[in-house]
Design a protein around this motif. Structure first.
Motif, PDB file in Angstrom:
ATOM      1  N   LYS A 155     -14.046 -18.023  -0.755  1.00 17.21           N
ATOM      2  CA  LYS A 155     -14.739 -16.945  -0.042  1.00 17.21           C
ATOM      3  C   LYS A 155     -13.862 -15.696  -0.043  1.00 17.21           C
ATOM      4  N   GLY A 156     -14.449 -14.584  -0.412  1.00 23.71           N
ATOM      5  CA  GLY A 156     -13.698 -13.332  -0.473  1.00 23.71           C
ATOM      6  C   GLY A 156     -13.145 -13.024  -1.852  1.00 23.71           C
ATOM      7  N   PHE A 157     -13.435 -13.938  -2.819  1.00 27.27           N
ATOM      8  CA  PHE A 157     -12.970 -13.730  -4.195  1.00 27.27           C
ATOM      9  C   PHE A 157     -14.188 -13.746  -5.121  1.00 27.27           C
ATOM     10  N   PRO A 158     -14.833 -12.591  -5.302  1.00 23.05           N
ATOM     11  CA  PRO A 158     -16.054 -12.525  -6.128  1.00 23.05           C
ATOM     12  C   PRO A 158     -15.874 -13.062  -7.536  1.00 23.05           C
ATOM     13  N   GLY A 183     -12.866 -20.499 -19.923  1.00 21.65           N
ATOM     14  CA  GLY A 183     -11.880 -19.474 -19.603  1.00 21.65           C
ATOM     15  C   GLY A 183     -10.485 -20.001 -19.857  1.00 21.65           C
ATOM     16  N   THR A 184      -9.507 -19.135 -19.837  1.00 15.50           N
ATOM     17  CA  THR A 184      -8.143 -19.527 -20.129  1.00 15.50           C
ATOM     18  C   THR A 184      -7.585 -20.428 -19.042  1.00 15.50           C
ATOM     19  N   LEU A 185      -6.533 -21.145 -19.356  1.00 15.95           N
ATOM     20  CA  LEU A 185      -5.890 -22.034 -18.390  1.00 15.95           C
ATOM     21  C   LEU A 185      -5.447 -21.249 -17.164  1.00 15.95           C
ATOM     22  N   GLY A 186      -5.734 -21.792 -15.981  1.00 11.12           N
ATOM     23  CA  GLY A 186      -5.268 -21.175 -14.746  1.00 11.12           C
ATOM     24  C   GLY A 186      -6.177 -20.118 -14.179  1.00 11.12           C
ATOM     25  N   VAL A 187      -7.341 -19.878 -14.822  1.00 13.23           N
ATOM     26  CA  VAL A 187      -8.216 -18.791 -14.382  1.00 13.23           C
ATOM     27  C   VAL A 187      -9.079 -19.190 -13.183  1.00 13.23           C
ATOM     28  N   GLY A 188      -9.107 -20.500 -12.854  1.00 12.70           N
ATOM     29  CA  GLY A 188      -9.838 -20.939 -11.673  1.00 12.70           C
ATOM     30  C   GLY A 188     -11.047 -21.808 -11.967  1.00 12.70           C
ATOM     31  N   GLU A 303     -18.528 -17.634 -18.558  1.00 11.02           N
ATOM     32  CA  GLU A 303     -17.122 -17.290 -18.762  1.00 11.02           C
ATOM     33  C   GLU A 303     -16.500 -16.874 -17.434  1.00 11.02           C
ATOM     34  N   VAL A 304     -15.342 -17.427 -17.166  1.00 12.18           N
ATOM     35  CA  VAL A 304     -14.592 -17.072 -15.957  1.00 12.18           C
ATOM     36  C   VAL A 304     -13.474 -16.126 -16.357  1.00 12.18           C
ATOM     37  N   ARG A 305     -13.476 -14.947 -15.760  1.00  9.02           N
ATOM     38  CA  ARG A 305     -12.463 -13.943 -16.074  1.00  9.02           C
ATOM     39  C   ARG A 305     -11.374 -13.943 -14.998  1.00  9.02           C
ATOM     40  N   PRO A 306     -10.201 -13.409 -15.292  1.00 10.65           N
ATOM     41  CA  PRO A 306      -9.148 -13.319 -14.276  1.00 10.65           C
ATOM     42  C   PRO A 306      -9.606 -12.525 -13.058  1.00 10.65           C
ATOM     43  N   LEU A 307      -8.920 -12.722 -11.960  1.00 14.22           N
ATOM     44  CA  LEU A 307      -9.216 -11.983 -10.735  1.00 14.22           C
ATOM     45  C   LEU A 307      -9.015 -10.490 -10.968  1.00 14.22           C
ATOM     46  N   ALA A 341      -0.445 -12.432 -13.818  1.00  9.39           N
ATOM     47  CA  ALA A 341      -1.529 -12.189 -14.772  1.00  9.39           C
ATOM     48  C   ALA A 341      -2.915 -12.398 -14.169  1.00  9.39           C
ATOM     49  N   ARG A 342      -3.012 -12.243 -12.833  1.00  9.97           N
ATOM     50  CA  ARG A 342      -4.310 -12.360 -12.134  1.00  9.97           C
ATOM     51  C   ARG A 342      -4.937 -13.745 -12.295  1.00  9.97           C
ATOM     52  N   LEU A 343      -4.102 -14.754 -12.551  1.00 10.78           N
ATOM     53  CA  LEU A 343      -4.583 -16.131 -12.703  1.00 10.78           C
ATOM     54  C   LEU A 343      -4.305 -16.930 -11.424  1.00 10.78           C
TER      55      LEU A 343
END
Length: 529
Positions: A155-158, A183-188, A303-307, A341-343
């Motif tokens: 919650k709070g992380f679009p 998405g890349t490793l660690g992106v969520g 696709e999941v992009r970095p924060l 890296a916003r991951l």
């Protein structure tokens, strides 16, 4: 004569009434006299019933993970609790009456009380007999539709909430069967999957949700084992994977299932592991770092992009909240957060390492060490380095590897415009051939294929409509480390924006390529040789 009959009737009635009164009185006297005896008997029988209940409760507790109680046991237990509660009330009342002088306890009261003791005692004896449960009272637990997992709050992380909502929307479409989260490793991706598993709508939409981790070290047999465990199938005696698959398929037949597969590294033949195509709205959702996996399993790809930078800083702040307000730490903390890296995985790992540092000097040293990774080992980042090295090794084609490493010449997160990058690759001889007709166009086509492959395996991030690509900081650091080990690809990019204009001659001599993008450089050494 009528008078005689009336007199006889009255006489008989009086005699009967007298007898009834006498019997009633005798019963009351007997009950009154046996009150102590009934009390002691009640106490003994209550102890037996309590012991039986205790034994059963211990058995239930011992098997609580796999077994549950039968309905008949539940009814019996409720009766036991109620009866023992009534017995305790009578025992307390008896103790209170014992404090009074005997002559003050009326005969009728004693007899009524003694009668209640007797009746409760009979109920207890009946419950002890009913509690033998010759057929047993424990049965296998029914399969729960959803097994909740520990999931980080999003919650709070679009950037994390949006893909979750997209998956939920696709799950409502009965025509779709496979959904890929890429998405890349660690992106969520795993965080999104865990929140999906726990979402309140999921239990209403599916008969059963199955979670399984699929990574490079795990075989299809291990995946079958996990699914069998979730379905509570007894597969110890089943040796062949085909037989296990048949058992799984029979169990899922007719059920509306949701199969959640995390960390899929390669294509999977779902039928081979026993996942049937029920045509009833059942779904498969999986996460992967490799886009090619999606072509065989997914009808839709998310696709999941970095924060965003603001989200990344907020997440980092939350995780180091105990020390972030200490004097002079926040400016350094922002630089540390930028290295993540916003991951989310990197933010969690690095924040965990930094939250125990409570001085500016410790934060400064930690930042310097972090900037040298992976040249020096950072606890918690081994998995990321191993994965990125694995992706690099999987390129196999030496030309693709050099094209990937070339991307590290550009600043992290910067927009590397596709047309410009393809021209650079062609000029460097990384794509195309010197003797080919239409050399430039062929080189461009080959370069575009290479670029698409690098984005598909998450080594480069695709920008809007592939107009540009970018490389996140973690991947860039690994790429620079790899290039430093290869004499043909050694780069010099070590100058920060605030570094001095002067370059050591040794820097020129050891480097095959030097990046001066965004550098405040006005003078060059006399000779790069």
């Amino acid at each position: 004569m009528a008078d005689n009959m009336l007199a006889s009737f009255i006489s008989e009635t009086i005699t009967q009434v007298g007898a009834d009164v006498t019997n009633y009185a005798r019963t009351k006297v007997n009950l009154s006299q046996s009150m102590e005896k009934n009390y002691e008997k009640l106490k003994n029988e209550a102890v037996k019933l309590q012991a039986l209940r205790y034994d059963y409760e211990k058995e239930v507790q011992k098997h609580q993970m796999k077994k549950t109680t039968t309905s008949s046991y539940d009814v019996w237990l409720r009766s036991v609790n109620k009866t023992l509660e009534n017995a305790k009330i009578l025992e307390d009342r008896y103790q209170d009456d014992q404090k009074l002088s005997y002559r003050y306890i009326h005969l009728k009261r004693r007899s009524n009380y003694s009668g209640k003791l007797e009746r409760i005692c009979e109920e207890i004896q009946k419950l002890v007999e009913e509690g033998k449960f010759l057929g047993g009272f424990l049965v296998d637990k029914p399969i729960e539709p959803v097994l909740k997992v520990n999931a980080p709050q999003i919650k709070g992380f679009p950037s994390l909430q949006r893909p979750l909502e997209q998956v939920l929307e696709l799950l409502r479409n009965d025509k779709l069967k496979g959904i890929g989260i890429w998405g890349t490793l660690g992106v969520g991706k795993t965080t999104i999957m865990k929140n999906l598993n726990n979402h309140e709508e999921i239990a209403k939409m599916f008969d059963i949700v199955i979670w399984a981790n699929v990574c490079s070290e795990r075989s299809e047999e291990k995946l079958q084992e996990d699914i069998s465990w979730r379905l509570k199938l007894k597969s110890e005696d089943v040796v062949h994977p085909e037989d296990v698959a048949r058992t799984i398929s029979e169990e899922l037949k007719g059920k509306k299932y949701l199969l959640l597969l995390d960390e899929v590294m390669d294509s999977i033949e779902l039928e081979d592991i026993g996942i049937p195509d029920n045509n009833n709205g059942s779904k498969v959702v999986f996460t992967t770092e490799f886009r090619h996996v999606c072509s065989s399993l997914a009808d839709r790809l998310i696709e999941v992009r970095p924060l965003s930078p603001d989200e990344a800083w907020m997440m980092f702040q939350q995780m180091v909240s105990d020390v972030i307000d200490l004097p002079d730490i926040e400016p350094i903390a922002r630089l540390v957060a930028k290295e993540c890296a916003r991951l989310p995985l990197l933010i969690k790992t690095i924040a965990g390492a930094f939250k125990s540092k409570d001085s500016v000097s410790e934060w400064r040293k930690g930042l310097k060490d972090l900037q040298k990774w992976p040249e020096i080992e950072i606890p918690g980042l081994t998995e990321l380095h191993s994965f990125l090295k694995f992706c690099y090794d999987q390129l196999k084609d030496d030309q693709k590897r050099k094209c990937f490493l070339y991307g590290a010449l550009y600043p992290a997160e910067s927009k590397i415009y596709t047309d410009y990058l393809l021209e650079c690759w062609a000029a460097e001889g990384l794509v195309g051939g010197t003797n080919e007709r239409r050399r430039f166009q062929d080189a461009r086509d080959e370069g575009y294929d290479t670029l698409k492959h690098l984005t598909n395996v998450s080594l480069l991030e695709k920008g809007e409509r592939m107009i540009y690509v970018s490389m996140n900081n973690s991947i860039r650091q690994v790429a620079l480390y790899i290039s430093s080990q290869d004499p043909d690809c050694k780069f010099f990019t070590g100058m920060s924006e605030d570094s001095s204009d002067f370059l050591e001659e040794n820097d020129w001599q050891q480097s095959k390529r030097i990046a001066m993008i965004d550098k405040k450089l006005r003078d060059l050494p006399d000779s790069p040789d």
